[in-house]
Design a protein around this motif. Structure first.
Motif, PDB file in Angstrom:
ATOM      1  N   LYS A 100     -53.361  52.857 -16.080  1.00 34.17           N
ATOM      2  CA  LYS A 100     -53.919  53.986 -15.333  1.00 34.17           C
ATOM      3  C   LYS A 100     -52.857  54.688 -14.493  1.00 34.17           C
ATOM      4  CE  LYS A 100     -58.605  52.130 -14.977  1.00 34.17           C
ATOM      5  NZ  LYS A 100     -59.690  51.695 -14.060  1.00 34.17           N
ATOM      6  N   TYR A 101     -51.884  53.926 -14.018  1.00 37.44           N
ATOM      7  CA  TYR A 101     -50.805  54.491 -13.193  1.00 37.44           C
ATOM      8  C   TYR A 101     -49.550  54.763 -14.019  1.00 37.44           C
ATOM      9  CZ  TYR A 101     -53.895  52.582  -9.620  1.00 37.44           C
ATOM     10  OH  TYR A 101     -55.000  52.294  -8.837  1.00 37.44           O
ATOM     11  N   ALA A 102     -49.337  53.992 -15.082  1.00 44.32           N
ATOM     12  CA  ALA A 102     -48.113  54.161 -15.878  1.00 44.32           C
ATOM     13  C   ALA A 102     -48.160  55.415 -16.742  1.00 44.32           C
ATOM     14  CB  ALA A 102     -47.889  52.931 -16.757  1.00 44.32           C
ATOM     15  N   ASN A 103     -49.361  55.841 -17.178  1.00 50.04           N
ATOM     16  CA  ASN A 103     -49.427  57.014 -18.057  1.00 50.04           C
ATOM     17  C   ASN A 103     -49.116  58.322 -17.339  1.00 50.04           C
ATOM     18  OD1 ASN A 103     -51.703  57.270 -16.494  1.00 50.04           O
ATOM     19  ND2 ASN A 103     -53.154  57.201 -18.208  1.00 50.04           N
ATOM     20  N   LYS A 104     -49.061  58.277 -16.016  1.00 48.50           N
ATOM     21  CA  LYS A 104     -48.684  59.470 -15.244  1.00 48.50           C
ATOM     22  C   LYS A 104     -47.170  59.589 -15.076  1.00 48.50           C
ATOM     23  CE  LYS A 104     -52.978  59.435 -12.564  1.00 48.50           C
ATOM     24  NZ  LYS A 104     -53.578  58.327 -13.340  1.00 48.50           N
ATOM     25  N   LEU A 105     -46.443  58.522 -15.402  1.00 44.07           N
ATOM     26  CA  LEU A 105     -44.991  58.500 -15.199  1.00 44.07           C
ATOM     27  C   LEU A 105     -44.207  58.331 -16.497  1.00 44.07           C
ATOM     28  CD1 LEU A 105     -44.943  56.094 -12.109  1.00 44.07           C
ATOM     29  CD2 LEU A 105     -44.871  58.588 -12.071  1.00 44.07           C
ATOM     30  N   LEU A 106     -44.737  57.580 -17.448  1.00 41.40           N
ATOM     31  CA  LEU A 106     -43.990  57.242 -18.655  1.00 41.40           C
ATOM     32  C   LEU A 106     -44.451  58.089 -19.833  1.00 41.40           C
ATOM     33  CD1 LEU A 106     -44.066  53.338 -18.327  1.00 41.40           C
ATOM     34  CD2 LEU A 106     -42.262  54.911 -17.601  1.00 41.40           C
ATOM     35  N   PRO A 107     -43.578  58.338 -20.813  1.00 40.80           N
ATOM     36  CA  PRO A 107     -43.980  59.106 -22.014  1.00 40.80           C
ATOM     37  C   PRO A 107     -44.856  58.261 -22.936  1.00 40.80           C
ATOM     38  CG  PRO A 107     -41.702  58.411 -22.182  1.00 40.80           C
ATOM     39  CD  PRO A 107     -42.129  58.041 -20.795  1.00 40.80           C
ATOM     40  N   ARG A 108     -45.445  58.931 -23.914  1.00 38.21           N
ATOM     41  CA  ARG A 108     -46.383  58.244 -24.811  1.00 38.21           C
ATOM     42  C   ARG A 108     -45.677  57.196 -25.669  1.00 38.21           C
ATOM     43  NH1 ARG A 108     -50.330  61.768 -28.574  1.00 38.21           N
ATOM     44  NH2 ARG A 108     -50.958  62.420 -26.482  1.00 38.21           N
ATOM     45  N   ARG A 109     -44.465  57.454 -26.072  1.00 40.92           N
ATOM     46  CA  ARG A 109     -43.747  56.488 -26.905  1.00 40.92           C
ATOM     47  C   ARG A 109     -43.488  55.185 -26.157  1.00 40.92           C
ATOM     48  NH1 ARG A 109     -37.975  57.630 -30.063  1.00 40.92           N
ATOM     49  NH2 ARG A 109     -37.836  55.572 -31.066  1.00 40.92           N
ATOM     50  N   THR A 110     -43.151  55.284 -24.889  1.00 41.47           N
ATOM     51  CA  THR A 110     -42.925  54.073 -24.085  1.00 41.47           C
ATOM     52  C   THR A 110     -44.221  53.316 -23.859  1.00 41.47           C
ATOM     53  OG1 THR A 110     -41.102  55.204 -22.973  1.00 41.47           O
ATOM     54  CG2 THR A 110     -41.949  53.213 -21.937  1.00 41.47           C
ATOM     55  N   LEU A 111     -45.313  54.045 -23.636  1.00 37.84           N
ATOM     56  CA  LEU A 111     -46.611  53.392 -23.459  1.00 37.84           C
ATOM     57  C   LEU A 111     -47.057  52.696 -24.738  1.00 37.84           C
ATOM     58  CD1 LEU A 111     -48.469  56.155 -21.418  1.00 37.84           C
ATOM     59  CD2 LEU A 111     -47.503  54.024 -20.547  1.00 37.84           C
ATOM     60  N   ARG A 112     -46.726  53.281 -25.883  1.00 36.46           N
ATOM     61  CA  ARG A 112     -47.060  52.630 -27.152  1.00 36.46           C
ATOM     62  C   ARG A 112     -46.277  51.333 -27.323  1.00 36.46           C
ATOM     63  NH1 ARG A 112     -44.920  52.700 -32.349  1.00 36.46           N
ATOM     64  NH2 ARG A 112     -46.473  52.439 -34.024  1.00 36.46           N
ATOM     65  N   ASP A 113     -45.008  51.345 -26.914  1.00 36.78           N
ATOM     66  CA  ASP A 113     -44.223  50.106 -26.981  1.00 36.78           C
ATOM     67  C   ASP A 113     -44.769  49.045 -26.032  1.00 36.78           C
ATOM     68  OD1 ASP A 113     -42.630  51.381 -28.811  1.00 36.78           O
ATOM     69  OD2 ASP A 113     -41.086  51.950 -27.345  1.00 36.78           O
ATOM     70  N   LEU A 114     -45.239  49.458 -24.872  1.00 35.15           N
ATOM     71  CA  LEU A 114     -45.856  48.508 -23.950  1.00 35.15           C
ATOM     72  C   LEU A 114     -47.143  47.936 -24.520  1.00 35.15           C
ATOM     73  CD1 LEU A 114     -45.339  50.337 -20.520  1.00 35.15           C
ATOM     74  CD2 LEU A 114     -44.113  48.338 -21.386  1.00 35.15           C
ATOM     75  N   TYR A 115     -47.878  48.749 -25.265  1.00 40.97           N
ATOM     76  CA  TYR A 115     -49.105  48.271 -25.901  1.00 40.97           C
ATOM     77  C   TYR A 115     -48.798  47.158 -26.905  1.00 40.97           C
ATOM     78  CZ  TYR A 115     -52.975  48.315 -29.260  1.00 40.97           C
ATOM     79  OH  TYR A 115     -53.979  47.951 -30.116  1.00 40.97           O
ATOM     80  N   TYR A 116     -47.764  47.362 -27.725  1.00 40.55           N
ATOM     81  CA  TYR A 116     -47.408  46.349 -28.708  1.00 40.55           C
ATOM     82  C   TYR A 116     -46.728  45.137 -28.070  1.00 40.55           C
ATOM     83  CZ  TYR A 116     -48.648  49.157 -32.754  1.00 40.55           C
ATOM     84  OH  TYR A 116     -49.357  49.863 -33.706  1.00 40.55           O
ATOM     85  N   THR A 117     -46.284  45.266 -26.836  1.00 43.63           N
ATOM     86  CA  THR A 117     -45.650  44.136 -26.156  1.00 43.63           C
ATOM     87  C   THR A 117     -46.657  43.282 -25.401  1.00 43.63           C
ATOM     88  OG1 THR A 117     -43.619  45.430 -25.911  1.00 43.63           O
ATOM     89  CG2 THR A 117     -43.859  43.487 -24.507  1.00 43.63           C
ATOM     90  N   HIS A 118     -47.614  43.913 -24.717  1.00 42.88           N
ATOM     91  CA  HIS A 118     -48.512  43.185 -23.819  1.00 42.88           C
ATOM     92  C   HIS A 118     -49.933  43.029 -24.360  1.00 42.88           C
ATOM     93  CE1 HIS A 118     -45.564  43.208 -20.548  1.00 42.88           C
ATOM     94  NE2 HIS A 118     -45.300  44.471 -20.871  1.00 42.88           N
ATOM     95  N   ALA A 119     -50.405  43.948 -25.174  1.00 45.52           N
ATOM     96  CA  ALA A 119     -51.793  43.894 -25.649  1.00 45.52           C
ATOM     97  C   ALA A 119     -51.912  43.402 -27.087  1.00 45.52           C
ATOM     98  CB  ALA A 119     -52.451  45.274 -25.521  1.00 45.52           C
ATOM     99  N   TYR A 120     -51.016  43.843 -27.942  1.00 49.42           N
ATOM    100  CA  TYR A 120     -51.103  43.516 -29.365  1.00 49.42           C
ATOM    101  C   TYR A 120     -51.067  42.014 -29.640  1.00 49.42           C
ATOM    102  CZ  TYR A 120     -50.302  44.015 -34.394  1.00 49.42           C
ATOM    103  OH  TYR A 120     -50.409  43.945 -35.762  1.00 49.42           O
ATOM    104  N   PRO A 121     -50.224  41.209 -28.983  1.00 49.93           N
ATOM    105  CA  PRO A 121     -50.247  39.758 -29.245  1.00 49.93           C
ATOM    106  C   PRO A 121     -51.591  39.106 -28.939  1.00 49.93           C
ATOM    107  CG  PRO A 121     -48.222  40.362 -28.133  1.00 49.93           C
ATOM    108  CD  PRO A 121     -49.102  41.573 -28.087  1.00 49.93           C
TER     109      PRO A 121
END
Length: 299
Positions: free
Chosen positions: A117-138
């Motif tokens: 909720k706070y990171a999407n206001k600061l980081l680009p979509r590509r970085t948020l997608r990488d965070l998704y595959y790092t923290h949520a996908y496993p």
């Protein structure tokens, strides 16, 4: 006087008698009891009959009483039965359901959703997608071949599917009611139902086309093609589909098909024949991902 003296005998509850062979729910206890029961060859007149009956009584005492049995084998506490328990990152339930595993996974992903909720206001979509595959996908693919399903009508997995859509909306920074199918196409991300199909098909591919240099653990999965069952020229035999026995035939068979192997066969048969015939695992993953991504594309 006779009525007064016999009155307590009428009001006193009768003592319940234990059956000679009590009902024991544990399969191990039933097996032990079968060994302790006197055999047919052991006649009451034989000298081995009395020790066998005495051992059987000690076993009944251990199962139905809190007293200390005389035999040293049974001087142990009875195991307590639990309805569920953790095992390798998931929760095994006695009713073969997975709602507790889904709740545990949702609890782990709630923290990551709050951070987005706070990171999407600061980081680009590509970085948020990488965070998704790092923290949520496993967490989404962990043991998904056991608790997952390809049917969207199953109610127990819908809370997790809703949370995954919420994560996709937070990554794309869109309103809460935005349709997620086009967003997943842009991110090239599979939903929770196609993730189950993807991971299950990869497991079947590794056992259908094994490599000798890989040291893989053994299990009791059996995958039989329809051409190995009959020689009729049918559409399923031509496509190389796996044989799924009828439940009644599977119960009568000497080697029963496991529940997991049956589910894996259904997933494998749902794939196109061109993808199933690919032996290279890397190419198989690429084609399968593209096929599943095209299936969830909006009409």
């Amino acid at each position: 006087m006779l009525f007064r003296s016999s009155l307590p005998f009428f009001l006193y509850p009768k003592r319940q008698k234990l059956p000679p062979y009590p009902y024991i729910a544990s399969p191990l206890a039933n097996e032990i009891l079968s060994y302790l029961t006197p055999k047919q060859s052991t006649l009451p007149s034989s000298p081995a009959y009395k020790p066998a009956v005495k051992t059987q009584r000690n076993f009944v005492l251990a199962c139905h009483s809190s007293k200390q049995p005389k035999h040293t084998i049974f001087r142990a506490k009875l195991l307590r039965k639990y309805s569920r328990g953790p095992l390798l990152g998931m929760i095994i339930q006695d009713d073969l359901k997975h709602n507790h595993t889904i709740s545990k996974t949702i609890g782990k992903l709630q923290t990551f959703a709050h951070s987005l909720k706070y990171a999407n206001k600061l980081l680009p979509r590509r970085t948020l997608r990488d965070l998704y595959y790092t923290h949520a996908y496993p967490h989404l693919i962990g043991n998904i071949t056991v608790w997952g399903t390809a049917k969207s009508s199953k109610m127990y997995i819908k809370p997790l599917a809703t949370l995954q859509k919420k994560l996709i909306r937070l990554i794309c920074n869109v309103p809460p009611r935005t349709h997620t199918a086009p967003l997943m196409q842009q991110l090239k991300t599979l939903n929770i139902y196609n993730l189950y199909t993807y991971r299950t098909a990869i497991e079947v591919h590794k056992f259908k086309y094994p490599k000798t240099e890989l040291n893989r653990p053994q299990h009791n999965h059996t995958y039989t093609t329809i051409t190995q069952v009959h020689s009729h020229n049918t559409r399923h035999s031509q496509s190389g589909s796996h044989y799924i026995p009828i439940q009644a035939d599977a119960r009568r068979a000497a080697h029963r098909t496991t529940y997991t192997a049956t589910r894996n066969n259904k997933v494998w048969n749902s794939l196109p024949p061109g993808i199933r015939e690919e032996r290279n695992l890397k190419t198989f993953k690429t084609w399968l991902h593209s096929h599943l991504l095209a299936q969830q594309a909006p009409p």
